[in-house]
Enzyme design. Sequence first.
Site, PDB file in Angstrom:
ATOM      1  N   THR A 150       0.821  -1.227   0.000  1.00 32.16           N
ATOM      2  CA  THR A 150       0.000   0.000   0.000  1.00 32.16           C
ATOM      3  C   THR A 150       0.850   1.270   0.000  1.00 32.16           C
ATOM      4  OG1 THR A 150      -0.233   0.083   2.422  1.00 32.16           O
ATOM      5  CG2 THR A 150      -1.908  -1.174   1.203  1.00 32.16           C
ATOM      6  N   ILE A 208      -1.941   6.166  -0.359  1.00 38.23           N
ATOM      7  CA  ILE A 208      -3.399   5.967  -0.346  1.00 38.23           C
ATOM      8  C   ILE A 208      -3.677   4.472  -0.108  1.00 38.23           C
ATOM      9  CG2 ILE A 208      -5.549   6.510  -1.560  1.00 38.23           C
ATOM     10  CD1 ILE A 208      -3.917   8.985  -0.984  1.00 38.23           C
ATOM     11  N   HIS A 209      -3.350   4.029   1.094  1.00 38.84           N
ATOM     12  CA  HIS A 209      -3.421   2.609   1.455  1.00 38.84           C
ATOM     13  C   HIS A 209      -4.796   1.979   1.176  1.00 38.84           C
ATOM     14  CE1 HIS A 209       0.186   3.446   3.948  1.00 38.84           C
ATOM     15  NE2 HIS A 209      -0.451   4.538   4.293  1.00 38.84           N
ATOM     16  N   ASP A 210      -5.838   2.644   1.674  1.00 35.63           N
ATOM     17  CA  ASP A 210      -7.150   1.994   1.722  1.00 35.63           C
ATOM     18  C   ASP A 210      -7.793   1.820   0.348  1.00 35.63           C
ATOM     19  OD1 ASP A 210      -6.730   1.918   4.420  1.00 35.63           O
ATOM     20  OD2 ASP A 210      -7.965   3.670   4.860  1.00 35.63           O
ATOM     21  N   ALA A 247      -6.435  -1.381  -1.067  1.00 36.42           N
ATOM     22  CA  ALA A 247      -7.058  -2.544  -0.403  1.00 36.42           C
ATOM     23  C   ALA A 247      -8.429  -2.834  -1.012  1.00 36.42           C
ATOM     24  CB  ALA A 247      -7.182  -2.274   1.098  1.00 36.42           C
TER      25      ALA A 247
END
Length: 329
Positions: A192, A240-242, A245
């Site tokens: 991420t 922008i990890h999420d 995911a």
Amino acid sequence: MRVILDCDPGIDDTIALIYLSALHHEGRIEIDAVTTTAGNIDADQGAVNAAWVLGQCALRTTPLAAGVTTPLKYELTTTPETHGPTGLGYITAPQRFVESDWDALWIDSIERGTQDLHLIITGPMTNLATFKRLHPHHYARLQHITVMGGAFNYPGNTTPSAEWNFWVDPHAAKEVFAAAPAPLTVCSLEVTEKMLLEPERLEGIVDKLGAFPMAKKLPEIMRFYFEFHEEVGEGYRAQIHDLLACEIALGTVLFDAPLTTIDIEADSELMRGTSVIDTRGIWERENNAHVVTTADIDAAWAEFERACGVHARFTNGGLAAIRHARAED
Ligand code: BDR
Ligand code: CA
């Protein structure tokens, strides 16, 4: 495909919500519910933020509820320095009342069937661990769970070895992975952190969003996140990890995620929230996770930008404009 998003918005959670709502408008997914977890901000403020974002995305009737207010054992720590005083950078969402019957929403969704149901968790895993305790039979029916969390043989972002979501409530993560209803897909920092938003790309995204109401607000939300990343030495850009995911959960991006076994350290002061992967099978335990090792980041951005075009079309012409565009695909 149906989705429950359990999130702590939070700036990158907000980007994930924008993405999922575009796919909902297109009819590619159905958002069954959005619930919030205490993490970046408290669960109630997270729900206020999520309500505002959903409203901006023309999804005012999406079932929404605030989740459990504190981690299982530790006191709640939040991140105003990372996500802003109320979780949306320099923007403040209008206060409003949000329900707290989050587990009822999960049960309704599970009772509609679990083969096509994806639970995506982009905050600490407190709600899922609590759901396991409160409703073990419904918990056991969950087949597709994707979480953003962990750092495996990779530096943490909260302590030298721990990632934020797992660090906030390590007991919750530990409890779920010790009794996973099916192997969870785990998107850790290793992948991420590669999902980097630069100011130039943001300009393109804002352009693509056209008259979509949030297009004007996004730069003010992101400016805070860029400044935070710059302060901690990552440069004027943001991870922008999420969003990644969510794309991995829905399979809208190519990725590798070998089946393996993981565990989380919960009680030690030094190693709190540290995620450990047993690549060699030394523990001789059942596999409980697909840990994502690579993802096509360029394709992930291209897919998000495509979704921004959906919002622009929806804002201009409603569902008819979207169906027309899909028919022409
Ligand atoms: C995670 O922590 C939060 O700050 C982000 O929203 C993301 O879910 C990254 O460690
Ligand atoms: Ca998050």
